[in-house]
Design a protein around this motif. Structure first.
Motif, PDB file in Angstrom:
ATOM      1  N   LEU A 167       0.823  -1.207   0.000  1.00  0.00           N
ATOM      2  CA  LEU A 167       0.000   0.000   0.000  1.00  0.00           C
ATOM      3  C   LEU A 167       0.858   1.259   0.000  1.00  0.00           C
ATOM      4  CD1 LEU A 167      -2.722  -0.860   2.683  1.00  0.00           C
ATOM      5  CD2 LEU A 167      -2.933  -0.994   0.185  1.00  0.00           C
ATOM      6  N   TYR A 168       0.449   2.226  -0.807  1.00  0.00           N
ATOM      7  CA  TYR A 168       0.979   3.590  -0.749  1.00  0.00           C
ATOM      8  C   TYR A 168      -0.014   4.349   0.130  1.00  0.00           C
ATOM      9  CZ  TYR A 168       1.740   8.402  -2.416  1.00  0.00           C
ATOM     10  OH  TYR A 168       1.955   9.751  -2.509  1.00  0.00           O
ATOM     11  N   VAL A 169       0.468   4.880   1.256  1.00  0.00           N
ATOM     12  CA  VAL A 169      -0.412   5.555   2.211  1.00  0.00           C
ATOM     13  C   VAL A 169       0.115   6.951   2.502  1.00  0.00           C
ATOM     14  CG1 VAL A 169      -1.014   3.340   3.284  1.00  0.00           C
ATOM     15  CG2 VAL A 169       0.780   4.756   4.316  1.00  0.00           C
ATOM     16  N   GLY A 170      -0.762   7.804   2.990  1.00  0.00           N
ATOM     17  CA  GLY A 170      -0.298   9.128   3.366  1.00  0.00           C
ATOM     18  C   GLY A 170      -1.361   9.950   4.039  1.00  0.00           C
ATOM     19  N   PHE A 171      -0.898  11.058   4.610  1.00  0.00           N
ATOM     20  CA  PHE A 171      -1.795  12.047   5.190  1.00  0.00           C
ATOM     21  C   PHE A 171      -1.228  13.430   4.939  1.00  0.00           C
ATOM     22  CE2 PHE A 171       1.011  11.062   8.795  1.00  0.00           C
ATOM     23  CZ  PHE A 171       1.336  12.313   9.298  1.00  0.00           C
ATOM     24  N   VAL A 172      -2.102  14.423   5.067  1.00  0.00           N
ATOM     25  CA  VAL A 172      -1.715  15.817   4.864  1.00  0.00           C
ATOM     26  C   VAL A 172      -1.794  16.522   6.208  1.00  0.00           C
ATOM     27  CG1 VAL A 172      -2.251  17.967   3.652  1.00  0.00           C
ATOM     28  CG2 VAL A 172      -2.633  15.769   2.509  1.00  0.00           C
ATOM     29  N   THR A 173      -0.698  17.217   6.578  1.00  0.00           N
ATOM     30  CA  THR A 173      -0.699  17.955   7.833  1.00  0.00           C
ATOM     31  C   THR A 173      -1.666  19.134   7.733  1.00  0.00           C
ATOM     32  OG1 THR A 173       1.138  19.397   7.180  1.00  0.00           O
ATOM     33  CG2 THR A 173       1.710  17.326   8.292  1.00  0.00           C
ATOM     34  N   SER A 174      -1.919  19.782   8.840  1.00  0.00           N
ATOM     35  CA  SER A 174      -2.892  20.871   8.856  1.00  0.00           C
ATOM     36  C   SER A 174      -2.316  22.178   8.323  1.00  0.00           C
ATOM     37  CB  SER A 174      -3.429  21.059  10.279  1.00  0.00           C
ATOM     38  OG  SER A 174      -2.368  21.308  11.172  1.00  0.00           O
ATOM     39  N   PRO A 195      -1.004  25.989   8.134  1.00  0.00           N
ATOM     40  CA  PRO A 195      -0.796  26.420   6.757  1.00  0.00           C
ATOM     41  C   PRO A 195       0.189  25.535   6.006  1.00  0.00           C
ATOM     42  CG  PRO A 195       0.573  27.757   8.157  1.00  0.00           C
ATOM     43  CD  PRO A 195      -0.189  26.794   9.060  1.00  0.00           C
ATOM     44  N   GLU A 196       0.816  24.568   6.690  1.00  0.00           N
ATOM     45  CA  GLU A 196       1.858  23.770   6.052  1.00  0.00           C
ATOM     46  C   GLU A 196       1.300  22.855   4.953  1.00  0.00           C
ATOM     47  OE1 GLU A 196       3.789  20.746   8.497  1.00  0.00           O
ATOM     48  OE2 GLU A 196       5.704  21.388   7.667  1.00  0.00           O
ATOM     49  N   ASN A 197       0.227  22.128   5.240  1.00  0.00           N
ATOM     50  CA  ASN A 197      -0.378  21.186   4.278  1.00  0.00           C
ATOM     51  C   ASN A 197       0.678  20.272   3.653  1.00  0.00           C
ATOM     52  OD1 ASN A 197      -3.027  22.096   4.648  1.00  0.00           O
ATOM     53  ND2 ASN A 197      -2.693  23.766   3.222  1.00  0.00           N
ATOM     54  N   ARG A 198       1.553  19.742   4.481  1.00  0.00           N
ATOM     55  CA  ARG A 198       2.637  18.875   4.012  1.00  0.00           C
ATOM     56  C   ARG A 198       2.138  17.446   3.863  1.00  0.00           C
ATOM     57  NH1 ARG A 198       7.441  17.174   7.620  1.00  0.00           N
ATOM     58  NH2 ARG A 198       8.455  15.686   6.239  1.00  0.00           N
ATOM     59  N   LEU A 199       2.428  16.816   2.732  1.00  0.00           N
ATOM     60  CA  LEU A 199       2.055  15.428   2.485  1.00  0.00           C
ATOM     61  C   LEU A 199       3.121  14.507   3.055  1.00  0.00           C
ATOM     62  CD1 LEU A 199       0.244  13.279   1.118  1.00  0.00           C
ATOM     63  CD2 LEU A 199       1.630  13.621  -0.959  1.00  0.00           C
ATOM     64  N   ILE A 200       2.693  13.587   3.916  1.00  0.00           N
ATOM     65  CA  ILE A 200       3.568  12.571   4.511  1.00  0.00           C
ATOM     66  C   ILE A 200       3.134  11.232   3.917  1.00  0.00           C
ATOM     67  CG2 ILE A 200       4.346  11.478   6.647  1.00  0.00           C
ATOM     68  CD1 ILE A 200       4.928  14.504   6.609  1.00  0.00           C
ATOM     69  N   THR A 201       4.043  10.520   3.229  1.00  0.00           N
ATOM     70  CA  THR A 201       3.675   9.253   2.596  1.00  0.00           C
ATOM     71  C   THR A 201       4.685   8.161   2.927  1.00  0.00           C
ATOM     72  OG1 THR A 201       4.900   9.684   0.555  1.00  0.00           O
ATOM     73  CG2 THR A 201       2.592  10.425   0.632  1.00  0.00           C
ATOM     74  N   LYS A 202       4.255   6.940   2.682  1.00  0.00           N
ATOM     75  CA  LYS A 202       5.116   5.775   2.894  1.00  0.00           C
ATOM     76  C   LYS A 202       4.545   4.622   2.080  1.00  0.00           C
ATOM     77  CE  LYS A 202       8.187   3.631   5.717  1.00  0.00           C
ATOM     78  NZ  LYS A 202       9.550   3.689   5.421  1.00  0.00           N
ATOM     79  N   ILE A 203       5.402   3.748   1.626  1.00  0.00           N
ATOM     80  CA  ILE A 203       4.962   2.494   1.015  1.00  0.00           C
ATOM     81  C   ILE A 203       5.054   1.427   2.097  1.00  0.00           C
ATOM     82  CG2 ILE A 203       5.450   0.726  -0.726  1.00  0.00           C
ATOM     83  CD1 ILE A 203       6.438   3.008  -2.546  1.00  0.00           C
ATOM     84  N   LEU A 204       3.932   0.721   2.290  1.00  0.00           N
ATOM     85  CA  LEU A 204       3.855  -0.282   3.347  1.00  0.00           C
ATOM     86  C   LEU A 204       3.767  -1.684   2.772  1.00  0.00           C
ATOM     87  CD1 LEU A 204       1.222   1.367   5.737  1.00  0.00           C
ATOM     88  CD2 LEU A 204       3.708   1.635   5.745  1.00  0.00           C
ATOM     89  N   TYR A 205       4.431  -2.608   3.459  1.00  0.00           N
ATOM     90  CA  TYR A 205       4.445  -4.023   3.100  1.00  0.00           C
ATOM     91  C   TYR A 205       3.867  -4.818   4.281  1.00  0.00           C
ATOM     92  CZ  TYR A 205       7.662  -2.146  -0.350  1.00  0.00           C
ATOM     93  OH  TYR A 205       8.226  -1.395  -1.357  1.00  0.00           O
ATOM     94  N   PRO A 206       3.564  -6.096   4.087  1.00  0.00           N
ATOM     95  CA  PRO A 206       2.998  -6.873   5.189  1.00  0.00           C
ATOM     96  C   PRO A 206       3.823  -6.743   6.470  1.00  0.00           C
ATOM     97  CG  PRO A 206       2.832  -8.118   3.165  1.00  0.00           C
ATOM     98  CD  PRO A 206       3.662  -6.888   2.854  1.00  0.00           C
ATOM     99  N   GLY A 207       3.106  -6.467   7.548  1.00  0.00           N
ATOM    100  CA  GLY A 207       3.742  -6.277   8.851  1.00  0.00           C
ATOM    101  C   GLY A 207       4.046  -4.828   9.179  1.00  0.00           C
ATOM    102  N   ASP A 208       4.036  -3.947   8.193  1.00  0.00           N
ATOM    103  CA  ASP A 208       4.303  -2.524   8.443  1.00  0.00           C
ATOM    104  C   ASP A 208       3.089  -1.854   9.089  1.00  0.00           C
ATOM    105  OD1 ASP A 208       6.842  -2.710   7.369  1.00  0.00           O
ATOM    106  OD2 ASP A 208       6.283  -1.822   5.434  1.00  0.00           O
ATOM    107  N   VAL A 209       3.388  -0.819   9.866  1.00  0.00           N
ATOM    108  CA  VAL A 209       2.372  -0.069  10.606  1.00  0.00           C
ATOM    109  C   VAL A 209       2.529   1.409  10.280  1.00  0.00           C
ATOM    110  CG1 VAL A 209       1.614   0.576  12.936  1.00  0.00           C
ATOM    111  CG2 VAL A 209       2.334  -1.773  12.470  1.00  0.00           C
ATOM    112  N   PHE A 210       1.405   2.130  10.231  1.00  0.00           N
ATOM    113  CA  PHE A 210       1.415   3.566   9.957  1.00  0.00           C
ATOM    114  C   PHE A 210       0.312   4.207  10.791  1.00  0.00           C
ATOM    115  CE2 PHE A 210       0.871   7.432   7.404  1.00  0.00           C
ATOM    116  CZ  PHE A 210       2.178   7.730   7.034  1.00  0.00           C
TER     117      PHE A 210
END
Length: 154
Positions: free
Chosen positions: A62-69, A71-86
């Motif tokens: 999975l490619y996952v991510g979130f956007v900070t609040s 005024p920054e609105n910074r995108l934080i992403t990660k590619i996750l594999y089995p066993g990974d946590v986000f």
């Protein structure tokens, strides 16, 4: 049991919260299972107004991510594999997208017996009654015909 992923977003969210198990009331926890179709199955951008989410991948990539609040609105992403946590912090817009060629499965715990969910596109373009297209045209800097088309999809 695997959920049916033959829908527009090609995923299925199976929720276990206070609505399914009344005994969760006041315990501050709930759980979801998310099934994603091969490449492109997604849990589209959404937010949980009442809970933080911790996601663990059990199958797939999975490619996952979130956007900070603001005024920054910074995108934080990660590619996750089995066993990974986000972790997706409470109230922030986040998503998951299957980038693998096989189905993916993840489980998420939420820090609320009913974290709520607001799917961004559905809420904005599918509200009932609809938001005035002039509002959305200016807010998203789109042509009015694009806004009315998006509203017709939801």
């Amino acid at each position: 049991m695997p959920g049916n992923t033959s829908n527009l977003v090609r995923s299925n969210v199976t929720t276990v919260n206070v609505d399914q198990i009344p005994g969760l009331n006041t315990l501050g926890i709930s759980l979801v299972r998310i099934d994603y179709a091969p490449y492109g199955g997604q849990n589209p951008p959404h937010t949980h107004p009442r809970g933080t989410e911790i996601l663990v991948v059990v199958q797939g990539t999975l490619y996952v991510g979130f956007v900070t609040s603001n005024p920054e609105n910074r995108l934080i992403t990660k590619i996750l594999y089995p066993g990974d946590v986000f972790v997706f912090p409470i109230g922030l817009i986040h998503f998951q997208f299957n980038i693998g060629n096989t189905p993916a499965v993840a489980f998420a715990g939420l820090s609320s017996q009913n974290a709520g969910v607001i799917t961004i596109a559905s809420a904005v373009f599918g509200s009932n009654p609809p938001i005035n297209p002039d509002v959305l045209t200016r807010a998203f800097q789109l042509e009015k015909n694009v806004v009315t088309h998006l509203q017709s999809l939801f």
